[in-house]
Design a protein around this motif. Structure first.
Motif, PDB file in Angstrom:
ATOM      1  N   MET A  63       0.848  -1.185   0.000  1.00  0.00           N
ATOM      2  CA  MET A  63       0.000   0.000   0.000  1.00  0.00           C
ATOM      3  C   MET A  63       0.891   1.245   0.000  1.00  0.00           C
ATOM      4  SD  MET A  63      -2.993  -1.500   0.144  1.00  0.00           S
ATOM      5  CE  MET A  63      -4.126  -0.155   0.519  1.00  0.00           C
ATOM      6  N   ARG A  64       0.847   2.014  -1.090  1.00  0.00           N
ATOM      7  CA  ARG A  64       1.644   3.244  -1.181  1.00  0.00           C
ATOM      8  C   ARG A  64       0.811   4.401  -0.622  1.00  0.00           C
ATOM      9  NH1 ARG A  64       3.504   7.346  -5.092  1.00  0.00           N
ATOM     10  NH2 ARG A  64       5.696   7.742  -4.602  1.00  0.00           N
ATOM     11  N   LEU A  65       1.347   5.063   0.396  1.00  0.00           N
ATOM     12  CA  LEU A  65       0.599   6.111   1.078  1.00  0.00           C
ATOM     13  C   LEU A  65       0.496   7.357   0.218  1.00  0.00           C
ATOM     14  CD1 LEU A  65       1.947   5.827   4.743  1.00  0.00           C
ATOM     15  CD2 LEU A  65       0.363   4.355   3.489  1.00  0.00           C
TER      16      LEU A  65
ATOM     17  N   ALA B 183      -8.742   5.206   1.197  1.00  0.00           N
ATOM     18  CA  ALA B 183      -8.948   6.650   1.122  1.00  0.00           C
ATOM     19  C   ALA B 183      -7.634   7.403   1.276  1.00  0.00           C
ATOM     20  CB  ALA B 183      -9.941   7.094   2.193  1.00  0.00           C
ATOM     21  N   ILE B 184      -6.619   6.721   1.856  1.00  0.00           N
ATOM     22  CA  ILE B 184      -5.344   7.404   2.112  1.00  0.00           C
ATOM     23  C   ILE B 184      -4.158   6.685   1.470  1.00  0.00           C
ATOM     24  CG2 ILE B 184      -6.147   8.458   4.263  1.00  0.00           C
ATOM     25  CD1 ILE B 184      -4.703   6.244   5.788  1.00  0.00           C
ATOM     26  N   SER B 185      -4.416   5.633   0.706  1.00  0.00           N
ATOM     27  CA  SER B 185      -3.330   4.884   0.075  1.00  0.00           C
ATOM     28  C   SER B 185      -3.884   4.099  -1.099  1.00  0.00           C
ATOM     29  CB  SER B 185      -2.674   3.932   1.083  1.00  0.00           C
ATOM     30  OG  SER B 185      -3.596   2.934   1.513  1.00  0.00           O
ATOM     31  N   SER B 186      -2.989   3.539  -1.898  1.00  0.00           N
ATOM     32  CA  SER B 186      -3.387   2.724  -3.046  1.00  0.00           C
ATOM     33  C   SER B 186      -2.530   1.473  -3.087  1.00  0.00           C
ATOM     34  CB  SER B 186      -3.215   3.500  -4.350  1.00  0.00           C
ATOM     35  OG  SER B 186      -4.024   4.651  -4.377  1.00  0.00           O
ATOM     36  N   SER B 187      -3.136   0.359  -3.464  1.00  0.00           N
ATOM     37  CA  SER B 187      -2.377  -0.886  -3.569  1.00  0.00           C
ATOM     38  C   SER B 187      -1.714  -0.982  -4.936  1.00  0.00           C
ATOM     39  CB  SER B 187      -3.282  -2.098  -3.362  1.00  0.00           C
ATOM     40  OG  SER B 187      -2.541  -3.294  -3.558  1.00  0.00           O
ATOM     41  N   ILE B 188      -0.408  -1.229  -4.933  1.00  0.00           N
ATOM     42  CA  ILE B 188       0.305  -1.431  -6.191  1.00  0.00           C
ATOM     43  C   ILE B 188       0.526  -2.917  -6.454  1.00  0.00           C
ATOM     44  CG2 ILE B 188       1.445   0.813  -6.037  1.00  0.00           C
ATOM     45  CD1 ILE B 188       4.019  -0.722  -5.222  1.00  0.00           C
ATOM     46  N   GLY B 189      -0.112  -3.780  -5.658  1.00  0.00           N
ATOM     47  CA  GLY B 189       0.020  -5.218  -5.839  1.00  0.00           C
ATOM     48  C   GLY B 189       0.997  -5.820  -4.851  1.00  0.00           C
ATOM     49  N   GLY B 190       1.701  -6.863  -5.295  1.00  0.00           N
ATOM     50  CA  GLY B 190       2.634  -7.570  -4.428  1.00  0.00           C
ATOM     51  C   GLY B 190       2.491  -9.068  -4.624  1.00  0.00           C
ATOM     52  N   PRO B 191       3.290  -9.846  -3.912  1.00  0.00           N
ATOM     53  CA  PRO B 191       3.165 -11.304  -4.010  1.00  0.00           C
ATOM     54  C   PRO B 191       1.778 -11.771  -3.606  1.00  0.00           C
ATOM     55  CG  PRO B 191       5.215 -10.687  -2.920  1.00  0.00           C
ATOM     56  CD  PRO B 191       4.399  -9.445  -3.023  1.00  0.00           C
TER      57      PRO B 191
ATOM     58  N   VAL C 184       7.041 -11.637  -7.241  1.00  0.00           N
ATOM     59  CA  VAL C 184       6.673 -10.671  -8.275  1.00  0.00           C
ATOM     60  C   VAL C 184       7.770  -9.637  -8.402  1.00  0.00           C
ATOM     61  CG1 VAL C 184       4.180 -10.950  -7.872  1.00  0.00           C
ATOM     62  CG2 VAL C 184       5.441  -9.144  -6.672  1.00  0.00           C
ATOM     63  N   ILE C 185       7.777  -8.958  -9.526  1.00  0.00           N
ATOM     64  CA  ILE C 185       8.645  -7.793  -9.730  1.00  0.00           C
ATOM     65  C   ILE C 185       7.747  -6.570  -9.820  1.00  0.00           C
ATOM     66  CG2 ILE C 185      10.286  -6.646 -11.276  1.00  0.00           C
ATOM     67  CD1 ILE C 185      11.194  -9.461 -12.158  1.00  0.00           C
ATOM     68  N   ILE C 186       8.065  -5.558  -9.026  1.00  0.00           N
ATOM     69  CA  ILE C 186       7.288  -4.314  -9.007  1.00  0.00           C
ATOM     70  C   ILE C 186       8.254  -3.139  -9.120  1.00  0.00           C
ATOM     71  CG2 ILE C 186       5.649  -2.879  -7.742  1.00  0.00           C
ATOM     72  CD1 ILE C 186       4.718  -5.254  -6.221  1.00  0.00           C
ATOM     73  N   ASN C 187       7.819  -2.101  -9.816  1.00  0.00           N
ATOM     74  CA  ASN C 187       8.589  -0.870  -9.848  1.00  0.00           C
ATOM     75  C   ASN C 187       8.203  -0.029  -8.636  1.00  0.00           C
ATOM     76  OD1 ASN C 187      10.250   1.214 -10.652  1.00  0.00           O
ATOM     77  ND2 ASN C 187       8.804   2.054 -12.131  1.00  0.00           N
ATOM     78  N   LEU C 188       9.015  -0.107  -7.584  1.00  0.00           N
ATOM     79  CA  LEU C 188       8.750   0.638  -6.356  1.00  0.00           C
ATOM     80  C   LEU C 188       9.212   2.084  -6.516  1.00  0.00           C
ATOM     81  CD1 LEU C 188       9.908  -1.940  -3.633  1.00  0.00           C
ATOM     82  CD2 LEU C 188       7.556  -1.409  -4.330  1.00  0.00           C
ATOM     83  N   LEU C 189       8.284   3.008  -6.392  1.00  0.00           N
ATOM     84  CA  LEU C 189       8.607   4.431  -6.435  1.00  0.00           C
ATOM     85  C   LEU C 189       8.966   4.910  -5.037  1.00  0.00           C
ATOM     86  CD1 LEU C 189       5.721   5.671  -8.761  1.00  0.00           C
ATOM     87  CD2 LEU C 189       8.043   4.978  -9.410  1.00  0.00           C
ATOM     88  N   PRO C 190       9.799   5.926  -4.924  1.00  0.00           N
ATOM     89  CA  PRO C 190      10.153   6.436  -3.596  1.00  0.00           C
ATOM     90  C   PRO C 190       8.913   6.881  -2.828  1.00  0.00           C
ATOM     91  CG  PRO C 190      11.604   7.355  -5.278  1.00  0.00           C
ATOM     92  CD  PRO C 190      10.508   6.652  -6.011  1.00  0.00           C
ATOM     93  N   GLY C 191       8.929   6.622  -1.529  1.00  0.00           N
ATOM     94  CA  GLY C 191       7.801   7.027  -0.704  1.00  0.00           C
ATOM     95  C   GLY C 191       7.587   6.102   0.466  1.00  0.00           C
ATOM     96  N   ALA C 192       6.479   6.319   1.164  1.00  0.00           N
ATOM     97  CA  ALA C 192       6.127   5.521   2.340  1.00  0.00           C
ATOM     98  C   ALA C 192       5.089   4.484   1.955  1.00  0.00           C
ATOM     99  CB  ALA C 192       5.590   6.419   3.447  1.00  0.00           C
ATOM    100  N   TYR C 193       5.266   3.267   2.449  1.00  0.00           N
ATOM    101  CA  TYR C 193       4.377   2.152   2.165  1.00  0.00           C
ATOM    102  C   TYR C 193       4.024   1.440   3.471  1.00  0.00           C
ATOM    103  CZ  TYR C 193       6.020   2.436  -2.737  1.00  0.00           C
ATOM    104  OH  TYR C 193       6.335   2.844  -4.015  1.00  0.00           O
TER     105      TYR C 193
END
Length: 319
Positions: free
Chosen positions: A95-97, A120-128, A139-148
């Motif tokens: 969950m990316r905040l 309402a305050i974060s979005s799921s980018i997926g995951g295993p 899985v391979i995910i492109n993790l962007l900088p930030g809080a998760y």
């Protein structure tokens, strides 16, 4: 499958799985429509890269009910492996905040009854994706900088989502000196409303890299289950579609029975629920056998799990 013991196993499996079904229907009836439908994370633009390019690796261990993982990782395409050491089925949703949201904000929202508070305050980018005891999902995910925050929303037999039992962990993704190109996939699967578009009915055994995109309007997942020998897809589907049942003394079923011990199939790989426009690459090593893909996420309009609406599909693996 025949005889009294097999009938008891079917009833036990039906109870364990339909309990999850009932829990998902409750989750789908708490006003998720305003959160999931038409709302998504824009995936970063990527270009096919060298399939031999190495990626930073992130190991996540799932237990009942906690995650073990590093607190900080660098940004970029990351190979994430979830190993399930717990007795129940688990996944790892990243969950990316949202900008301006703190980890403390997320933890407070996680205590609310409504799971929509998290979205309402974060979005799921997926995951295993969900796997049973002793299994691993990568899985391979492109993790962007930030809080998760990494969470598991799979419910227990009583319908309690695992994250409410302590299964959530903060993660900080830091800026990286350079970015790796996206991997080159050998198959692309579109998660649409409501199907696994482009999923073949027959797949060769061995290693695969599937690009999995949520091109629908809702949150979707892809759980890959391997059927036990002698069990047909139709039998497994019938168990999932059955209305909730109560355990009986005759079946020996208990409300705390784990799906992994009861179901005639095993969750072996997949991609965790992710918001529309998200993309994951599923790293697979499939043994010969019969499988099916399924999405358990509830439809916000009806509360019905997506597999009820057609998001369930069989496939076979042969060398």
């Amino acid at each position: 499958m025949a005889g009294g013991n097999d009938d008891a196993l079917r009833l036990d499996a039906r109870h364990a799985l339909s309990t999850r079904r009932a829990a998902l229907m409750r989750m789908g009836a708490i006003g998720l429509a305003a959160v999931f439908v038409g709302r998504g994370v824009r995936a970063a633009e990527t270009h096919p890269g060298d399939p031999n390019t190495g990626y930073h690796k992130l190991a996540v261990t799932a237990k009942d009910y906690a995650f073990e993982l590093p607190r900080r990782v660098p940004a970029g395409h990351t190979e994430i492996t979830l190993r399930n050491e717990g007795s129940e089925e688990h996944h790892a949703m990243f969950m990316r905040l949202n900008t301006g949201t703190t980890t403390a904000d997320f933890m407070r929202a996680a205590k609310q009854q409504d799971i929509a508070a998290l979205f309402a305050i974060s979005s799921s980018i997926g995951g295993p994706g969900s796997v049973d005891h002793g299994q691993a999902s990568t899985v391979i995910i492109n993790l962007l900088p930030g809080a998760y925050v990494v969470i598991c929303i799979v419910p227990d037999a009583q319908g309690m989502p695992h994250y409410k039992m302590g299964m959530l962990a903060a993660l900080t993704v830091t800026e990286a000196a350079h970015a790796e190109d996206a991997p080159a996939a050998d198959l692309t699967i579109d998660l649409v409303d409501f199907a696994f578009d482009q999923l073949p009915r027959q797949i060769r055994g061995g290693q695969h890299l599937w690009k999995v995109l949520d091109t629908g309007a809702q949150l979707h997942e892809m759980v890959l289950n391997r059927l036990a020998p002698g069990v047909s897809f139709e039998q497994a589907k019938a168990i999932l579609m059955a209305p909730p049942t109560k355990p009986t003394a005759a079946t020996g079923a208990d409300a705390s029975s784990a799906t992994a011990h009861a179901a005639p199939f095993t969750a072996v790989a997949g991609v965790a629920p992710m918001n529309p426009a998200s993309v994951n690459w599923a790293v697979l090593n499939l043994a010969d056998g019969d499988y099916f893909a399924v999405c358990y996420v509830p439809d916000p309009k009806t509360g019905r799990p997506h597999f009820d609406l057609g998001m369930i599909a069989p496939f076979s693996v042969t060398s």
